[in-house]
Design an enzyme around this catalytic site. Structure first.
Site, PDB file in Angstrom:
ATOM      1  CG  MET A 133      32.978  -9.917  31.601  1.00 15.97           C
ATOM      2  SD  MET A 133      32.126 -11.452  31.933  1.00 15.97           S
ATOM      3  CE  MET A 133      31.936 -12.116  30.297  1.00 15.97           C
ATOM      4  N   GLY A 134      37.254  -8.118  30.063  1.00 18.63           N
ATOM      5  CA  GLY A 134      38.642  -8.231  29.613  1.00 18.63           C
ATOM      6  C   GLY A 134      38.800  -9.022  28.326  1.00 18.63           C
ATOM      7  CG  HIS A 141      36.268  -4.921  24.862  1.00 21.04           C
ATOM      8  ND1 HIS A 141      36.867  -6.125  24.542  1.00 21.04           N
ATOM      9  CD2 HIS A 141      35.147  -5.240  25.550  1.00 21.04           C
ATOM     10  CE1 HIS A 141      36.139  -7.117  25.034  1.00 21.04           C
ATOM     11  NE2 HIS A 141      35.084  -6.618  25.645  1.00 21.04           N
ATOM     12  CE  LYS A 182      28.696 -10.106  20.086  1.00 20.21           C
ATOM     13  NZ  LYS A 182      29.282 -10.451  21.350  1.00 20.21           N
ATOM     14  CD  GLN A 209      25.731  -6.645  29.102  1.00 21.87           C
ATOM     15  OE1 GLN A 209      25.996  -7.736  29.598  1.00 21.87           O
ATOM     16  NE2 GLN A 209      26.647  -5.918  28.492  1.00 21.87           N
ATOM     17  CG  MET A 264      35.534  -7.603  16.442  1.00 20.61           C
ATOM     18  SD  MET A 264      37.044  -6.733  16.755  1.00 20.61           S
ATOM     19  CE  MET A 264      37.586  -6.563  15.059  1.00 20.61           C
ATOM     20  CB  SER A 265      32.551 -12.090  20.647  1.00 22.59           C
ATOM     21  OG  SER A 265      32.436 -12.857  21.828  1.00 22.59           O
ATOM     22  CB  SER A 266      36.205 -12.047  24.829  1.00 24.82           C
ATOM     23  OG  SER A 266      36.222 -10.651  25.040  1.00 24.82           O
ATOM     24  NE  ARG A 267      31.173 -16.669  26.350  1.00 26.08           N
ATOM     25  CZ  ARG A 267      30.515 -15.812  27.137  1.00 26.08           C
ATOM     26  NH1 ARG A 267      29.993 -14.702  26.645  1.00 26.08           N
ATOM     27  NH2 ARG A 267      30.396 -16.054  28.436  1.00 26.08           N
TER      28      ARG A 267
HETATM   29  P1  AMP Z   1      32.322  -8.088  27.490  1.00 27.21           P
HETATM   30  O1  AMP Z   1      33.748  -7.917  27.887  1.00 27.21           O
HETATM   31  O2  AMP Z   1      32.109  -9.061  26.392  1.00 27.21           O
HETATM   32  O3  AMP Z   1      31.408  -8.258  28.679  1.00 27.21           O
HETATM   33  O4  AMP Z   1      31.887  -6.694  26.845  1.00 27.21           O
HETATM   34  C1  AMP Z   1      32.105  -5.471  27.493  1.00 27.21           C
HETATM   35  C2  AMP Z   1      31.391  -4.372  26.730  1.00 27.21           C
HETATM   36  O5  AMP Z   1      31.888  -4.323  25.394  1.00 27.21           O
HETATM   37  C3  AMP Z   1      29.879  -4.619  26.621  1.00 27.21           C
HETATM   38  O6  AMP Z   1      29.207  -3.367  26.754  1.00 27.21           O
HETATM   39  C4  AMP Z   1      29.739  -5.178  25.226  1.00 27.21           C
HETATM   40  O7  AMP Z   1      28.459  -4.948  24.653  1.00 27.21           O
HETATM   41  C5  AMP Z   1      30.808  -4.408  24.489  1.00 27.21           C
HETATM   42  N1  AMP Z   1      31.193  -5.131  23.272  1.00 27.21           N
HETATM   43  C6  AMP Z   1      31.554  -6.429  23.167  1.00 27.21           C
HETATM   44  N2  AMP Z   1      31.780  -6.764  21.879  1.00 27.21           N
HETATM   45  C7  AMP Z   1      31.528  -5.640  21.153  1.00 27.21           C
HETATM   46  C8  AMP Z   1      31.563  -5.337  19.754  1.00 27.21           C
HETATM   47  N3  AMP Z   1      31.897  -6.242  18.853  1.00 27.21           N
HETATM   48  N4  AMP Z   1      31.254  -4.076  19.377  1.00 27.21           N
HETATM   49  C9  AMP Z   1      30.906  -3.134  20.292  1.00 27.21           C
HETATM   50  N5  AMP Z   1      30.858  -3.355  21.616  1.00 27.21           N
HETATM   51  C10 AMP Z   1      31.160  -4.590  22.050  1.00 27.21           C
END
Ligand code: AMP
Length: 283
Positions: A30-31, A37, A149, A153, A184-187
């Site tokens: 989701m960018g 990522h 993470k 899902q 790590m998280s975009s949020r």
């Molecule tokens: P998102 O953009 O949050 O939907 O994540 C896109 C992909 O990146 C998904 O497969 C997530 O599980 C993965 N992802 C997000 N955060 C992490 C992280 N901290 N470590 C590894 N993969 C991640």
């Protein structure tokens, strides 16, 4: 690096790659890219000839009152990071390109979507599986990389890929963490400095769960109760769930074994964070 916004153009590029015998590696996101990522992209770069990154904040996986509008977006910065990670194509469609007028089709995975995040966020996984299935049909990857993470899902996507005979190899990747342990998280950008500090309770709880198991504790309820206390001690924490589940079925376990995963979802203020990890020593 190319950026493609049209579904038909992306499909033509994918078909040309197939005709040329190229292996397509795909990372859906989701960018608002971070190093988690980028770790997926790095692995995808190694495994594929053509590396495709999708950036799409998918409206169908957000519930009412969730953060769809506020979700952080920065395509320019994402493009720079993607280019330095060796991405060949960014696929960044609009919502109307993905869900045009009259759109009426959804993919529903039963059972494993009904617990954990599925229970807290009704309809969330229906949105995820629908968009991932569509993206697979558009990007036509040989392999797709997802992070552990989002543990549930990944399990749901594996189920969908198997059940619908989608010709895509699904690769799960380790959780990438900040040096202090926060996944790590975009949020994470939503967190205040104080909430960011308190959110370390998640990785501390995972470590404490592993410590208890290493010390011989096997009773899942006792572990969950100890970890609830640890997290609830943070003033802004509101626990959504803390559960110990079998890694494949995601069913609750009464006793911890080598297949046990601890899964956590906790609000800090309005921000809902998730984390997870295996409990068994050396798992
Ligand atoms: P998102 O953009 O949050 O939907 O994540 C896109 C992909 O990146 C998904 O497969 C997530 O599980 C993965 N992802 C997000 N955060 C992490 C992280 N901290 N470590 C590894 N993969 C991640």
């Amino acid at each position: 690096m190319e950026t493609i916004t049209s579904v038909s153009e992306m499909q033509q590029r994918a078909q040309a790659a197939h005709a040329a015998g190229q292996r397509i590696a795909f990372v859906p996101t989701m960018g608002f890219l971070h190093q988690g990522h980028l770790s997926l992209l790095k692995e995808g770069r190694k495994r594929g000839d053509l590396l495709v990154l999708s950036i799409f904040v998918n409206p169908t996986q957000f519930g009412q009152g969730e953060d769809f509008e506020d979700y952080p977006r920065d395509l320019r910065r994402d493009s720079e990071l993607a280019s330095s990670a060796g991405v060949d194509i960014i696929f960044a469609p609009t919502a109307t390109e993905m869900y045009p007028k009259g759109y009426a089709c959804y993919v529903d995975v039963e059972r494993i979507t009904e617990t954990l995040c599925g229970a807290s966020r009704p309809g969330h996984f229906r949105g995820v599986t629908t968009v991932v299935c569509k993206l697979f049909n558009i990007v036509q990857p040989h392999l797709a990389l997802f992070g552990n993470k989002d543990f549930q899902q990944l399990a749901v996507i594996r189920r969908m890929t198997l059940d619908l005979n989608l010709p895509v190899e699904i690769i799960g990747m380790p959780i990438f963490r900040e040096v202090d342990g926060l996944a790590m998280s975009s949020r994470n950008v939503y967190l205040s400095a104080e909430q960011r500090w308190q959110a370390l309770a998640l990785s501390r709880a995972l470590a404490e769960g592993r410590r208890l198991v290493a010390a011989g504790e096997r009773d899942a309820a006792a572990i969950v109760s100890a970890l609830s206390g640890l997290i609830a001690a943070e003033p802004e924490a509101r626990i959504d769930y803390i559960e110990i589940c079998h890694q494949l079925s995601l069913e609750n376990q009464a006793r911890v074994d080598a297949d046990s995963v601890l899964l956590l979802a906790v609000f800090f203020g309005k921000t809902r964070l998730i984390d997870n990890g295996f409990l068994w020593p050396d798992a």
